[in-house]
Write a protein that holds these residues in place. Structure first.
Motif, PDB file in Angstrom:
ATOM      1  N   GLY A  29       0.911  -1.847  -0.038  1.00 60.15           N
ATOM      2  CA  GLY A  29       0.043   0.116   0.044  1.00 60.15           C
ATOM      3  C   GLY A  29       1.044   1.638  -0.019  1.00 60.15           C
ATOM      4  N   MET A  30       2.123   1.127   0.742  1.00 63.57           N
ATOM      5  CA  MET A  30       2.405   2.698   1.301  1.00 63.57           C
ATOM      6  C   MET A  30       3.576   2.825  -0.437  1.00 63.57           C
ATOM      7  N   SER A  31       3.895   1.763  -1.227  1.00 64.11           N
ATOM      8  CA  SER A  31       4.748   1.821  -2.847  1.00 64.11           C
ATOM      9  C   SER A  31       3.455   1.994  -3.306  1.00 64.11           C
ATOM     10  N   ARG A  32       2.223   1.566  -3.465  1.00 63.06           N
ATOM     11  CA  ARG A  32       1.846   1.832  -4.898  1.00 63.06           C
ATOM     12  C   ARG A  32       0.182   2.687  -3.745  1.00 63.06           C
ATOM     13  N   PRO A  33       0.121   4.011  -3.231  1.00 65.81           N
ATOM     14  CA  PRO A  33      -0.398   4.497  -2.760  1.00 65.81           C
ATOM     15  C   PRO A  33      -1.650   5.089  -4.143  1.00 65.81           C
ATOM     16  N   GLY A  34      -2.972   4.785  -3.026  1.00 68.47           N
ATOM     17  CA  GLY A  34      -3.717   4.371  -3.718  1.00 68.47           C
ATOM     18  C   GLY A  34      -4.955   3.232  -3.920  1.00 68.47           C
ATOM     19  N   THR A  35      -3.969   2.618  -4.152  1.00 67.26           N
ATOM     20  CA  THR A  35      -4.424   1.296  -4.162  1.00 67.26           C
ATOM     21  C   THR A  35      -4.961   0.648  -2.827  1.00 67.26           C
ATOM     22  N   ILE A  36      -6.132   0.027  -2.221  1.00 62.74           N
ATOM     23  CA  ILE A  36      -6.790  -1.049  -1.772  1.00 62.74           C
ATOM     24  C   ILE A  36      -6.736  -2.065  -0.843  1.00 62.74           C
ATOM     25  N   ALA A 178       4.234  13.528   8.068  1.00 61.70           N
ATOM     26  CA  ALA A 178       3.609  12.159   8.801  1.00 61.70           C
ATOM     27  C   ALA A 178       2.966  11.512   7.490  1.00 61.70           C
ATOM     28  N   ASP A 179       2.682  10.010   7.959  1.00 64.56           N
ATOM     29  CA  ASP A 179       1.440   9.726   6.280  1.00 64.56           C
ATOM     30  C   ASP A 179       1.279   9.202   6.823  1.00 64.56           C
ATOM     31  N   VAL A 180       0.320   9.004   6.766  1.00 64.17           N
ATOM     32  CA  VAL A 180      -1.697   8.970   7.029  1.00 64.17           C
ATOM     33  C   VAL A 180      -1.772   6.616   5.817  1.00 64.17           C
ATOM     34  N   LEU A 188      -7.692  -0.891   3.589  1.00 65.42           N
ATOM     35  CA  LEU A 188      -7.096   0.600   3.969  1.00 65.42           C
ATOM     36  C   LEU A 188      -6.116   0.725   2.960  1.00 65.42           C
ATOM     37  N   LEU A 189      -6.313   1.888   3.324  1.00 61.78           N
ATOM     38  CA  LEU A 189      -5.215   2.805   1.672  1.00 61.78           C
ATOM     39  C   LEU A 189      -4.672   3.262   2.431  1.00 61.78           C
ATOM     40  N   CYS A 190      -3.143   3.773   1.690  1.00 55.48           N
ATOM     41  CA  CYS A 190      -1.763   4.269   2.035  1.00 55.48           C
ATOM     42  C   CYS A 190      -1.527   5.882   1.128  1.00 55.48           C
ATOM     43  N   LEU A 191      -1.682   6.239   2.830  1.00 51.93           N
ATOM     44  CA  LEU A 191      -1.046   7.866   2.483  1.00 51.93           C
ATOM     45  C   LEU A 191       0.110   7.978   2.535  1.00 51.93           C
ATOM     46  N   PRO A 192       1.942   7.646   2.053  1.00 54.98           N
ATOM     47  CA  PRO A 192       3.016   8.551   2.057  1.00 54.98           C
ATOM     48  C   PRO A 192       3.262  10.069   1.957  1.00 54.98           C
TER      49      PRO A 192
END
Length: 205
Positions: A29-36, A178-180, A188-192
């Motif tokens: 998720g962190m390496s591909r932001p926007g992927t659920i 901050a990372d979210v 979950l969805l990561c937003l570095p």
């Protein structure tokens, strides 16, 4: 179930395997932001923690990662549950936390009170885990930046109107910031901090 009994319940049934599985979801998720990403492991977390948020806590928190919880979560069985299953200390000051668990939109007005790292040690920042209503519908947001080919659109229900302003201020601090991790139930969805976010959908080419 009493709060004490609830604190002892759940967790990973296979701590090594389950922790590695959730960690891989987060890294992807962190390496591909926007992927659920979907957490399929039932960790029996106490509400208002969602399954994904609970799994994140189990996979990432330990005795060396202080945790801060927003008011509704702090008044639930979540602090005891996290402390019992991970050994992570629960702290009162946002700036002391390595991980913060929140519910949107209540209380999200700035990331400034959390640890945002330093120029020398940007990794010494707080990762914010924010529970929202949905990651499949709602306000369209266009993401771009490292790990994203061109642009990608996500839809989120439950972020406050000021989130884009907060995010732009956060991103301007790079390499600090901050990372979210946005969570909604088992998703979950990561937003570095490197991700650019704009309101609206990606235009069709």
């Amino acid at each position: 179930m009493s709060m004490n009994a609830q604190a002892l319940a759940g967790g990973f049934s296979d701590p090594v395997f389950d922790s590695q599985a959730v960690f891989r979801l987060l890294m992807d998720g962190m390496s591909r932001p926007g992927t659920i990403q979907t957490v399929g492991i039932d960790v029996e977390q106490p509400l208002p923690l969602g399954r994904a948020a609970g799994a994140v806590a189990l996979a990432l928190c330990d005795a060396d990662t202080p945790v801060w919880l927003q008011s509704a979560m702090a008044k639930s069985g979540a602090p005891q549950w996290i402390a019992f299953h991970t050994g992570a200390p629960v702290v009162q000051e946002k700036s002391d936390a390595r991980f913060a668990f929140m519910q949107s939109p209540a209380g999200i007005c700035s990331f400034g009170l959390f640890a945002l790292g330093t120029q020398e040690y940007p990794d010494r920042s707080t990762t914010l885990v924010i529970e929202v209503a949905s990651l499949v519908d709602g306000q369209p947001l266009t993401l771009s930046g490292p790990g994203i080919r061109d642009k990608v659109t996500v839809k989120v229900t439950g972020l406050p109107e000021v989130f884009l302003s907060i995010w732009n201020d956060n991103r301007a601090l790079f390499p600090r910031g901050a990372d979210v991790i946005l969570t909604a139930g088992d998703a979950l969805l990561c937003l570095p901090r490197t991700t650019r976010i704009a309101a609206g959908e990606t235009a069709c080419m």
